[in-house]
Design an enzyme around this catalytic site. Structure first.
Site, PDB file in Angstrom:
ATOM      1  N   GLU A 288       0.824  -1.215   0.000  1.00  0.00           N
ATOM      2  CA  GLU A 288       0.000   0.000   0.000  1.00  0.00           C
ATOM      3  C   GLU A 288       0.860   1.269   0.000  1.00  0.00           C
ATOM      4  O   GLU A 288       0.558   2.234  -0.707  1.00  0.00           O
ATOM      5  CB  GLU A 288      -0.935   0.001   1.220  1.00  0.00           C
ATOM      6  CG  GLU A 288      -1.991  -1.082   1.210  1.00  0.00           C
ATOM      7  CD  GLU A 288      -2.932  -0.982   0.017  1.00  0.00           C
ATOM      8  OE1 GLU A 288      -3.193   0.138  -0.441  1.00  0.00           O
ATOM      9  OE2 GLU A 288      -3.388  -2.036  -0.462  1.00  0.00           O
ATOM     10  N   ASP A 371       3.590  -4.240  -5.783  1.00  0.00           N
ATOM     11  CA  ASP A 371       4.128  -5.534  -5.339  1.00  0.00           C
ATOM     12  C   ASP A 371       5.657  -5.537  -5.442  1.00  0.00           C
ATOM     13  O   ASP A 371       6.351  -6.018  -4.543  1.00  0.00           O
ATOM     14  CB  ASP A 371       3.556  -6.671  -6.193  1.00  0.00           C
ATOM     15  CG  ASP A 371       2.149  -7.065  -5.785  1.00  0.00           C
ATOM     16  OD1 ASP A 371       1.670  -6.579  -4.742  1.00  0.00           O
ATOM     17  OD2 ASP A 371       1.514  -7.854  -6.520  1.00  0.00           O
TER      18      ASP A 371
END
Length: 427
Positions: A288, A371
């Site tokens: 995030e 990611d």
């Protein structure tokens, strides 16, 4: 995609190491039920919208709004007042017709598959509260927007765009502090190892973290989530209790002797273990925070505002076309609110579909980049296991038709994300 749900009844070989057959079957049946619900609710929505257009529902509601505002002493010259009455009636109609679908989704589908944690009383209280809060925001904002369009002259579209920009920034700023707490309880994350590690990770990437909250999402649903919000040097992180293995109410044994509502909760949460370990929560947060560090949030805001400006500009070009109003049953008047509805909801509909697809493609790209950022933080192994756990907890089905996936999925399919993380994990 429905054919994939129906025919893929065994765990594919490439998923054998990450998903057991029982979870696979549960997720397949859950997604099949959701797909069926989506089809019928979507079909109803299309039929309802078409009938409203064919039967002159919009001009009828506008006349009714005029009659109501007229009885209150506001004549036809008070167009903004009539517009607000129209908006109130339209949203009320939408809430009433959507209620049965929402009830079915919550108390049949989500209940059947073990996600719903609401009682009927909580549901209706929540729905009423949402409607009231929405009106408290929607009506004043709409009245000011209509007023700006009325007095803005030839360049009203610039002022209207600036106004909506300010409103959106204000709402984003106040949402988690003042609006979200009306519906869910937010508590500061207690001092401990997890909070300390979150603060260390935030500091390592210069994320200006001020507070970390846990929201009691388990009172509504057992789905999990996490997000951050705030501008400039005032960032906050919000973790759903369902994301945290240590805090999830679903993992706690009810105290002995408790009965009543707790018995119902016990039956719902029986054999249900969910949430991530601290290291996995940190990996999810690393992902995030990657969105922030890589500028994805700012890029999305810029794209949104460029689109908003374009839409207001085209609205300014089209608003003078009487044929548009006549096509929707308005032969003698051209109310500004109706013009906004016609142009933004109907005329822009094909453009919005194309834009939505482009943003979906961009979102998937951003997810891979986030990611990769978490991977650079050394979180590849923990993110790998967290993604598997979250997919299991939320009963995500890991097999998808490529066209369906390309059009609908804002996040890459699980296998693609795991494959991208696998090399780093092995290293």
């Amino acid at each position: 995609q429905r054919r994939v749900y129906r025919t893929t009844t065994h765990v594919p070989q490439e998923l054998g190491q990450i998903m057991d057959s029982e979870t696979f079957e549960k997720s397949r049946l859950y997604q099949l039920d959701k797909s069926t619900f989506s089809f019928w609710s979507g079909l109803y929505s299309e039929v309802e919208g078409t009938m409203i257009l064919l039967c002159g529902g919009i001009p009828f509601l506008w006349k009714l709004s005029g009659q109501i505002s007229g009885r209150a002493g506001f004549g036809p010259e008070y167009e903004i007042v009539q517009s607000l009455v129209f908006l109130l009636l339209a949203t009320l109609f939408s809430a009433v017709t959507g209620l049965p679908w929402s009830l079915y989704n919550t108390f049949v589908i989500e209940e059947k598959h073990g996600f719903n944690q609401q009682t009927l009383g909580f549901f209706f209280k929540d729905a009423i509260k949402k409607f009231v809060v929405t009106q408290c925001i929607l009506l004043p904002v709409t009245s000011l927007l209509l007023y700006i369009i009325k007095i803005g002259g030839d360049y009203f579209f610039i002022y209207a765009w600036l106004f909506t920009l300010v409103v959106s920034l204000v709402l984003v700023t106040i949402y988690a502090d003042y609006i979200a707490p009306l519906f869910d309880k937010f508590i500061p994350l207690p001092e401990g190892e997890l909070k300390q590690q979150i603060e260390i990770m935030a500091k390592s990437i210069d994320f200006p973290l001020t507070k970390v909250y846990v929201v009691e999402g388990s009172k509504r649903s057992s789905h999990s989530n996490a997000y951050f919000y705030g501008f400039f040097k005032n960032k906050r992180i919000v973790l759903f209790d369902t994301l945290l293995e240590e805090y999830s109410a679903l993992n706690k044994e009810p105290a002995e002797g408790e009965d009543g509502e707790n018995e119902e909760t016990k039956s719902k949460t029986k054999n249900k273990k969910q949430g991530c370990k601290n290291e996995e929560v940190l990996a999810v947060l690393g992902h995030e925070l990657g969105h922030w560090k890589l500028g994805h949030t700012v890029k999305n805001i810029i794209i949104s505002q460029m689109n908003s400006f374009l839409c207001f500009f085209l609205f300014a070009v089209l608003i003078g076309q009487k044929e548009l109003f006549a096509a929707f049953g308005f032969y003698d008047t051209q109310p500004t609110l109706i013009g906004l509805m016609i142009i933004f909801q109907f005329i822009f509909s094909p453009y919005n579909e194309v834009l939505s697809f482009c943003l979906t493609v961009l979102s998937r790209r951003f997810e891979f980049q986030a990611d990769a950022f978490a991977k650079e933080l050394g979180k590849a192994k923990d993110l790998y296991s967290a993604l598997i756990k979250l997919n299991k907890d939320n009963l995500g089905f890991p097999v998808s038709d490529w066209i369906f996936s390309m059009w609908h999925y804002s996040h890459p399919p699980l296998l693609e994300r795991l494959q991208a993380l696998k090399d780093a994990k092995q290293e």
